[in-house]
Design a protein around this motif. Structure first.
Motif, PDB file in Angstrom:
ATOM      1  N   THR A  15      -1.403 -15.619  -1.559  1.00 58.74           N
ATOM      2  CA  THR A  15      -1.460 -14.169  -1.461  1.00 58.74           C
ATOM      3  C   THR A  15      -0.902 -13.620  -2.763  1.00 58.74           C
ATOM      4  OG1 THR A  15      -0.875 -12.245  -0.100  1.00 58.74           O
ATOM      5  CG2 THR A  15       0.827 -13.936  -0.393  1.00 58.74           C
ATOM      6  N   HIS A  16      -0.800 -12.306  -2.857  1.00 58.60           N
ATOM      7  CA  HIS A  16      -0.281 -11.735  -4.095  1.00 58.60           C
ATOM      8  C   HIS A  16       1.179 -11.319  -3.935  1.00 58.60           C
ATOM      9  CE1 HIS A  16      -0.510  -7.651  -2.377  1.00 58.60           C
ATOM     10  NE2 HIS A  16      -1.669  -8.022  -1.877  1.00 58.60           N
ATOM     11  N   PHE A  17       1.935 -11.513  -4.980  1.00 62.69           N
ATOM     12  CA  PHE A  17       3.287 -10.974  -5.110  1.00 62.69           C
ATOM     13  C   PHE A  17       3.266 -10.168  -6.404  1.00 62.69           C
ATOM     14  CE2 PHE A  17       7.595 -11.311  -6.929  1.00 62.69           C
ATOM     15  CZ  PHE A  17       8.313 -10.697  -5.920  1.00 62.69           C
ATOM     16  N   GLY A  18       2.989  -8.856  -6.259  1.00 59.70           N
ATOM     17  CA  GLY A  18       2.657  -8.090  -7.439  1.00 59.70           C
ATOM     18  C   GLY A  18       1.346  -8.620  -7.994  1.00 59.70           C
ATOM     19  N   PHE A  19       1.317  -8.890  -9.278  1.00 57.78           N
ATOM     20  CA  PHE A  19       0.120  -9.436  -9.904  1.00 57.78           C
ATOM     21  C   PHE A  19       0.089 -10.962  -9.877  1.00 57.78           C
ATOM     22  CE2 PHE A  19      -0.364  -5.504 -12.866  1.00 57.78           C
ATOM     23  CZ  PHE A  19      -0.871  -4.777 -11.799  1.00 57.78           C
ATOM     24  N   GLN A  20       1.166 -11.578  -9.400  1.00 56.68           N
ATOM     25  CA  GLN A  20       1.212 -13.041  -9.333  1.00 56.68           C
ATOM     26  C   GLN A  20       0.524 -13.549  -8.074  1.00 56.68           C
ATOM     27  OE1 GLN A  20       5.118 -14.872 -10.069  1.00 56.68           O
ATOM     28  NE2 GLN A  20       5.872 -12.821 -10.577  1.00 56.68           N
ATOM     29  N   LYS A  21       0.001 -14.754  -8.150  1.00 56.17           N
ATOM     30  CA  LYS A  21      -0.486 -15.456  -6.974  1.00 56.17           C
ATOM     31  C   LYS A  21       0.607 -16.425  -6.517  1.00 56.17           C
ATOM     32  CE  LYS A  21      -4.863 -14.287  -6.142  1.00 56.17           C
ATOM     33  NZ  LYS A  21      -5.370 -13.915  -4.803  1.00 56.17           N
ATOM     34  N   VAL A  22       0.995 -16.321  -5.240  1.00 58.96           N
ATOM     35  CA  VAL A  22       2.013 -17.210  -4.690  1.00 58.96           C
ATOM     36  C   VAL A  22       1.531 -17.726  -3.345  1.00 58.96           C
ATOM     37  CG1 VAL A  22       3.898 -15.990  -5.855  1.00 58.96           C
ATOM     38  CG2 VAL A  22       3.268 -15.342  -3.517  1.00 58.96           C
ATOM     39  N   LYS A  23       2.120 -18.807  -2.887  1.00 58.10           N
ATOM     40  CA  LYS A  23       1.803 -19.315  -1.558  1.00 58.10           C
ATOM     41  C   LYS A  23       2.316 -18.332  -0.519  1.00 58.10           C
ATOM     42  CE  LYS A  23       1.867 -24.193  -2.880  1.00 58.10           C
ATOM     43  NZ  LYS A  23       2.114 -23.937  -4.322  1.00 58.10           N
ATOM     44  N   LYS A  24       1.546 -18.160   0.551  1.00 55.65           N
ATOM     45  CA  LYS A  24       1.957 -17.229   1.611  1.00 55.65           C
ATOM     46  C   LYS A  24       3.357 -17.533   2.123  1.00 55.65           C
ATOM     47  CE  LYS A  24      -2.161 -15.257   3.741  1.00 55.65           C
ATOM     48  NZ  LYS A  24      -2.916 -15.106   4.996  1.00 55.65           N
ATOM     49  N   ALA A  25       3.687 -18.817   2.197  1.00 59.25           N
ATOM     50  CA  ALA A  25       4.994 -19.214   2.720  1.00 59.25           C
ATOM     51  C   ALA A  25       6.141 -18.776   1.819  1.00 59.25           C
ATOM     52  CB  ALA A  25       5.041 -20.735   2.909  1.00 59.25           C
TER      53      ALA A  25
END
Length: 312
Positions: free
Chosen positions: A70-80
């Motif tokens: 998913t997104h964390f701001g403009f970053q892509k991170v794992k949902k977890a």
């Protein structure tokens, strides 16, 4: 006259029965609104209630979501990972949150919130849930509007933010308010059909699964109840949009650095606004969750919007 209540008047989590971790009880219904007798007793003792039951356990794990991102701001991170990252942001900014809101919006956020409250239809005697309510701006007004016969729950997933809101509302004499740690995606402490009004103000964009949160809001609303979302949105004028982008990505991190000694958290907040669904998309998400008669109202040229929906 305002009164101050010490922390010793709150339930100490260490005094709770040992056993199943909080928020994972299998036999308890979770948060239970006070009965009239309990409320009257509390009025007499002048001791606000703090309900330590919570559901802050992350519903997203490698087992449930695998490597899904998913997104964390403009970053892509794992949902977890997102919930913990968002928690770090708000734990960092909690003490300066209200000051920064005034600075970032030039005080206009107070007008946005006032307008949202005007659409709430809140009345004396009603039950209100303010999700991601943080420092308690809306809950403070709802406390006054529902009166002695009504009740407000200020809920947040972040303990640092909730603590700021708790202290603020206690000092303001709001003794018809409970404070509950809860995850917006599940709202597990709350039973079905519990509230006349559910609100979330500038919090939905930080939720990992917004569709799950909308379904949970629908679940805890009473039939005929109303849901309000106050959130940053998409400017409807292109020149305003460009100026807003310039302001967001230059001035906000700088103010965060100077005032809160944290530029990165405010950079995330600016990025999270850009990644949030636009007005029409969010309206469709609300309808998909079951809400009816959905509409939205643009404020300040669409920089902010108030979405409204009803449970049949």
């Amino acid at each position: 006259m305002q009164s101050s209540v010490s922390d010793s008047q709150f339930t100490d989590v260490n005094e709770l029965p040992k056993g199943t971790p909080q928020g994972q009880q299998q036999t308890q219904a979770g948060y239970v609104p006070p009965s009239e007798d309990t409320y009257n007793a509390n009025q007499q003792s002048s001791q606000p209630r703090f309900n330590p039951r919570d559901d802050i356990n992350n519903p997203h794990t490698p087992d449930t979501d695998g490597l899904e991102e998913t997104h964390f701001g403009f970053q892509k991170v794992k949902k977890a990972e997102k919930q913990a990252r968002v928690a770090d942001v708000f734990s960092s900014v909690a003490k300066k949150y209200d000051i920064m809101n005034d600075l970032m919006s030039f005080g206009i956020h107070r007008l946005w919130k006032r307008y949202a409250i005007s659409l709430s239809g809140v009345r004396a005697g009603q039950q209100v849930l303010d999700i991601a309510g943080g420092t308690g701006d809306l809950a403070k007004v709802f406390s006054r509007e529902v009166g002695r016969s009504g009740h407000v729950v200020l809920s947040d997933i972040n303990e640092a933010m909730l603590e700021v809101g708790r202290e603020r509302l206690i000092n303001a004499g709001c003794n018809n308010v409970d404070f509950v740690l809860a995850n917006a995606e599940t709202l597990a402490p709350f039973a079905d059909n519990s509230f006349d009004l559910v609100t979330i103000s500038f919090g939905l964009r930080n939720v990992t699964d917004k569709d799950a949160a909308l379904r949970s809001m629908y679940r805890v609303l009473k039939p005929g109840g109303r849901m309000l979302i106050l959130e940053f949105s998409k400017p409807i004028f292109e020149p305003l949009s460009k100026a807003y982008d310039l302001y967001s990505f230059t001035a906000l991190p700088l103010m965060g650095k100077v005032v809160a000694n944290d530029s990165e958290s405010y950079r995330y907040l600016a990025e999270s606004i850009r990644m949030h669904p636009d007005q029409q998309t969010l309206k469709q998400m609300m309808q998909n969750a079951g809400f009816e008669n959905c509409d939205y109202h643009n404020l300040t040229g669409g920089i902010v919007a108030v979405h409204r929906g009803f449970k049949k």
